[in-house]
Scaffold this active site. Structure first.
Site, PDB file in Angstrom:
ATOM      1  N   GLU A 226      -5.374 -32.614 -20.428  1.00  0.00           N
ATOM      2  CA  GLU A 226      -4.605 -32.246 -21.773  1.00  0.00           C
ATOM      3  C   GLU A 226      -3.182 -33.444 -22.109  1.00  0.00           C
ATOM      4  O   GLU A 226      -3.032 -33.612 -23.306  1.00  0.00           O
ATOM      5  CB  GLU A 226      -3.931 -30.434 -21.539  1.00  0.00           C
ATOM      6  CG  GLU A 226      -3.346 -30.341 -23.107  1.00  0.00           C
ATOM      7  CD  GLU A 226      -3.088 -28.151 -22.915  1.00  0.00           C
ATOM      8  OE1 GLU A 226      -3.695 -27.832 -22.307  1.00  0.00           O
ATOM      9  OE2 GLU A 226      -2.274 -28.146 -23.156  1.00  0.00           O
ATOM     10  N   ARG A 304       2.753 -19.082 -19.298  1.00  0.00           N
ATOM     11  CA  ARG A 304       1.720 -18.265 -18.827  1.00  0.00           C
ATOM     12  C   ARG A 304       1.712 -16.749 -18.075  1.00  0.00           C
ATOM     13  O   ARG A 304       0.342 -16.187 -17.593  1.00  0.00           O
ATOM     14  CB  ARG A 304       0.177 -19.283 -18.875  1.00  0.00           C
ATOM     15  CG  ARG A 304      -0.477 -18.334 -19.741  1.00  0.00           C
ATOM     16  CD  ARG A 304      -2.041 -19.233 -20.257  1.00  0.00           C
ATOM     17  NE  ARG A 304      -2.022 -19.350 -21.314  1.00  0.00           N
ATOM     18  CZ  ARG A 304      -2.420 -18.984 -22.346  1.00  0.00           C
ATOM     19  NH1 ARG A 304      -3.175 -17.146 -22.080  1.00  0.00           N
ATOM     20  NH2 ARG A 304      -2.739 -18.785 -23.956  1.00  0.00           N
ATOM     21  N   GLU A 706     -11.634 -19.718 -20.411  1.00  0.00           N
ATOM     22  CA  GLU A 706     -10.460 -19.819 -18.782  1.00  0.00           C
ATOM     23  C   GLU A 706     -10.855 -17.970 -18.721  1.00  0.00           C
ATOM     24  O   GLU A 706     -10.504 -18.011 -17.492  1.00  0.00           O
ATOM     25  CB  GLU A 706      -9.388 -20.026 -19.235  1.00  0.00           C
ATOM     26  CG  GLU A 706      -8.985 -21.697 -19.764  1.00  0.00           C
ATOM     27  CD  GLU A 706      -8.011 -21.909 -20.363  1.00  0.00           C
ATOM     28  OE1 GLU A 706      -7.058 -21.050 -21.181  1.00  0.00           O
ATOM     29  OE2 GLU A 706      -6.515 -22.768 -19.617  1.00  0.00           O
TER      30      GLU A 706
END
Ligand code: LUZ
Ligand code: MOS
Length: 750
Positions: A226, A304, A706
């Site tokens: 990423e 997160r 995920e």
């Protein structure tokens, strides 16, 4: 629909960066990384390396025409080290030579003199010294401080959570070459084509339009590409720009393992308070994230973690604090789950501790505290379309959990040296990038004169079969055969300003942009058909490549419709733009509605432990998962299976080890164990919960990448259960991964 890549993957025909035919005169790169984890560069001697026959040039930060900066969220990471190094492997110089062997050999001839500074690899130690990447953040709800006195029982504990190597089969790599007018084209194994374009432009001091990034597919990524593909793409781009020659650079596995960041290890303290009837009244935790030497994506991952530390439970009084700690390790980065797995292992540990001390089954506490419709998440979002209780109750009934428990009891009473254990792992995962502006995408659709289509989106294919899903979307909107549709590579000149393919949202975001583009084209085609049939547009539809009028078949087939539209000068190209509606988040209050929807599910996982050897086999993973209305259950089930195995690997066998000198010790597949075919659970059963699926999911098919990773967390608690069946002295602790060595120590703990 089958995965369009299956056949080519299996027969070795799929093209990755390393398979692109190279141009004449292509040069090959190698990185010289710091041999020390922390220090000041006193001198760098390139002379011997430069003198080596076949070496074209060695680049250092001094050669960078633009900005020596690749930090995505915070600008704290130079592409090539200037006067300090912060981790072993920290790139200092980039060597370009006639072939790879020479480049590698030259790297060994570089001499560096480093004045060594203190090396810190432990996040708690870093925090004590004030070495933080960013200021800490806290999410809270209710009033934790005043709630403790109302609790019947309170438990405290410490949790150690290990990191994880991505081990994508294809290592990081890129191929870069000059194209017309001094522009640069980069083929990169990246999840984020635009990020590579943007940072390469910054490093080279060029406008973004001078950099073209193209991505055919990746051989796995899992978050590791990423952000971290960018550095390698920029090095090759720098060399090809300055030398005006093609430069290829594919990392060797060992270099990849020791230079790239991994899943973040965390260390944490928790306190949990329960009522007499096992309601969790209060939960407080402080977590120390091991961020490594630079920010990379750590701030977003920390966020997160804050979102997911209550997993699937409603806890009216919660306070979560995360410190992102700066250490002398490679910058840790995105990895499937993106901080959520660490948060969820923590709350499951706290619940396990309470269950252990209260001597009740863990699932008794779990079931009591599931979040319900209209409860509040600690970040202010109201829970809607909650179906965790539904998933769990379905699993309980369908898989006969009482019988599983009884069979285990019976097995354990008959077998002195083998013990079984079971755990329930419920999950709740929020879908959307937590950074709201990232939730947008675009798609470009061409219908060619012969009725075939070429479609482009910002999504990157990395094995998850997003390309297959994109073809399904276009085929569905037009009601045409899938073999009419070709998906193009992901390219910044066709689809601009893309978000990385990440956050499980690649299909949702890009698929919706594609759906919008296709629908606009469909409207135009219906107008053409209406003209041809001399009727109203509302009377026309296309079904199975045939134009219908008022639901009745006409003579007009897809190909003739397209031909007529073209001759009538109708535009057969369309661009679609999608931005997730509703979502928002206010960082000053740490409240908002960050997620389009949540994915829920429940797994029952059982293990058999060999109490002489400390080895174990997972017998069953039985799941009821909320797919929404799955658009491709073969692909989605494949994602669940892969995620479970990866999650179990994280929890039980993948152990990263660093020396005191900051050097990665578990640096190859002989010292870093990943699940192989034998460690896969003997039986994985997946049941789709019956639901319509949310409107904000692509064709009501929920994001899949995920969420199922977190089912693997159950492995830890199934194992501790089995250990206790053998050794009642074992004092439950939380120190992942629970490797066979650690299991053995606990089996004989006095
Ligand atoms: N990447 C990202 C992610 O940049 N933001 C996110 O929220 C996220 N979530 C999961 C995985 N990758
Ligand atoms: Mo990711 S962890 O790149 O969705």
């Amino acid at each position: 629909m089958k995965n369009i890549d299956s056949k080519n993957h299996v027969t070795g025909r799929s093209v990755y960066v390393d398979d692109i035919p190279v141009q004449t005169g292509t040069l090959y790169g190698a990185i010289f990384g710091s041999p020390k984890a922390h220090g000041k560069i006193k001198s760098l001697d390139l002379s011997k390396a430069e003198a080596l026959e076949g070496v074209e040039r060695i680049f250092t930060y001094k050669d960078i025409p633009g900005k020596n900066q690749i930090g995505g969220i915070i600008e704290d990471e130079p592409l090539l080290a200037e006067d300090e190094v912060h981790f072993v492997g920290h790139p200092v110089a980039f060597i370009v030579a006639k072939n790879e062997k020479i480049a590698q050999k030259a790297a060994k001839l570089i001499k560096i003199d480093i004045e060594e500074f203190e090396i810190i690899t432990d996040p708690r130690k870093a925090q004590k010294k004030g070495h933080l990447l960013i200021p800490p953040r806290t999410f809270h709800i209710g009033d934790v401080k005043n709630e403790w006195s109302k609790c019947e029982s309170i438990f405290e504990g410490k949790v150690e959570i290990g990191g994880q190597e991505h081990l994508y089969i294809e290592t990081q790599g890129s191929y870069s070459y000059p194209i017309d007018n001094g522009s640069i084209k980069i083929h990169s194994s990246t999840q984020g084509a635009t990020l590579v374009q943007k940072i390469a432009a910054q490093v080279l001091g060029l406008p973004m339009h001078r950099i073209e990034v193209d991505v055919a597919r990746l051989g796995g990524a899992f978050g590791g590409k990423e952000d971290q593909a960018t550095a390698y793409a920029c090095m090759a781009a720098l060399a090809s720009y300055i030398l005006k020659k093609p430069v290829k650079h594919i990392l060797h596995r060992l270099d990849d393992m020791h230079m790239t960041g991994k899943r973040h290890p965390y260390s944490a303290d928790f306190k949990i308070g329960l009522s007499k009837d096992h309601k969790i009244l209060a939960f407080q935790t402080t977590m120390y994230q091991n961020g490594g030497a630079a920010n990379d994506l750590s701030p977003a991952i920390m966020e997160r973690t804050l979102f997911h530390t209550t997993n699937v439970y409603f806890i009216p009084n919660t306070k979560v604090t995360v410190y992102s700690c700066k250490t002398n390790l490679p910058p840790n980065t995105a990895y499937r789950g993106f901080g959520a797995p660490q948060g969820m292992f923590l709350i499951e540990s706290a619940i396990a501790k309470a269950a252990y001390e209260l001597n009740v089954p863990k699932r008794t506490i779990q079931e009591k505290n599931f979040i319900k419709e209209n409860d509040l998440f600690q970040y202010g979002q109201i829970a809607e379309n909650v179906n965790i209780t539904n998933c769990y109750q379905t699993a309980k009934k369908k898989y006969h959990i009482d019988k599983i428990e009884k069979d285990i009891q019976e097995f354990n009473s008959k077998n002195p040296n083998h013990k079984k254990g079971m755990a329930v792992m419920p999950i709740c995962f929020g879908i959307s990038f937590t950074k709201t502006p990232m939730n947008q995408a675009r798609a470009l659709v061409h219908i060619y004169q012969d009725g075939s289509l070429g479609i482009s989106t910002g999504a990157v294919e990395m094995g998850q079969a997003v390309n297959t899903k994109m073809i399904q979307v276009a085929a569905k909107v037009f009601s045409i055969n899938t073999d009419r549709i070709k998906i193009e590579s992901t390219n910044t000149t066709r689809v601009a300003n893309t978000s990385p393919t990440a956050a499980s949202s690649g299909a949702d975001l890009n698929g919706n942009a594609l759906r919008i583009a296709c629908n606009a084209l469909l409207e135009r085609l219906k107008e053409t058909a209406a003209k041809m049939l001399s009727c109203k547009v509302s009377e026309v539809s296309i079904v199975d490549e045939t134009v219908l009028k008022n639901g009745k078949k006409t003579e007009i087939l897809w190909e003739s419709l397209i031909e007529t539209a073209f001759l009538d000068r109708v535009c057969l190209t369309e661009n679609g733009h999608y931005a997730t509606p509703i979502i928002h988040f206010d960082k000053t209050k740490e409240k908002g509605h960050p997620f389009a929807y949540h994915v829920y599910g429940a797994a029952i996982i059982t293990v058999t432990l060999d109490c002489i050897r400390g080895t174990y086999e997972f017998d069953d993973v039985k799941i009821v998962h909320d797919f929404g209305n799955s658009m491709n259950s073969t692909i989605d089930n494949g994602q669940v299976e892969g995620a479970i195995v990866q999650g179990i690997g994280w929890m039980t066998m993948e152990e990263l080890a660093f020396g005191k000198d900051g050097r990665l010790l578990s640096n190859s597949l002989s010292t870093y164990k990943v699940p192989d075919i034998y460690s896969i659970p003997k039986n994985i059963e997946i049941t789709a919960l019956k639901t319509e699926g949310p409107e904000l999911a692509l064709l009501r098919s929920k994001a899949i990448g995920e969420p199922p990773f977190m089912y693997g967390i159950g492995a830890y608690f199934a194992l501790t259960k089995a250990i206790r069946e053998f050794n009642s002295n074992y004092k439950l602790d939380f120190d992942s991964p629970l490797t066979p060595e650690k299991v053995l120590m606990r089996l004989y703990q006095k």
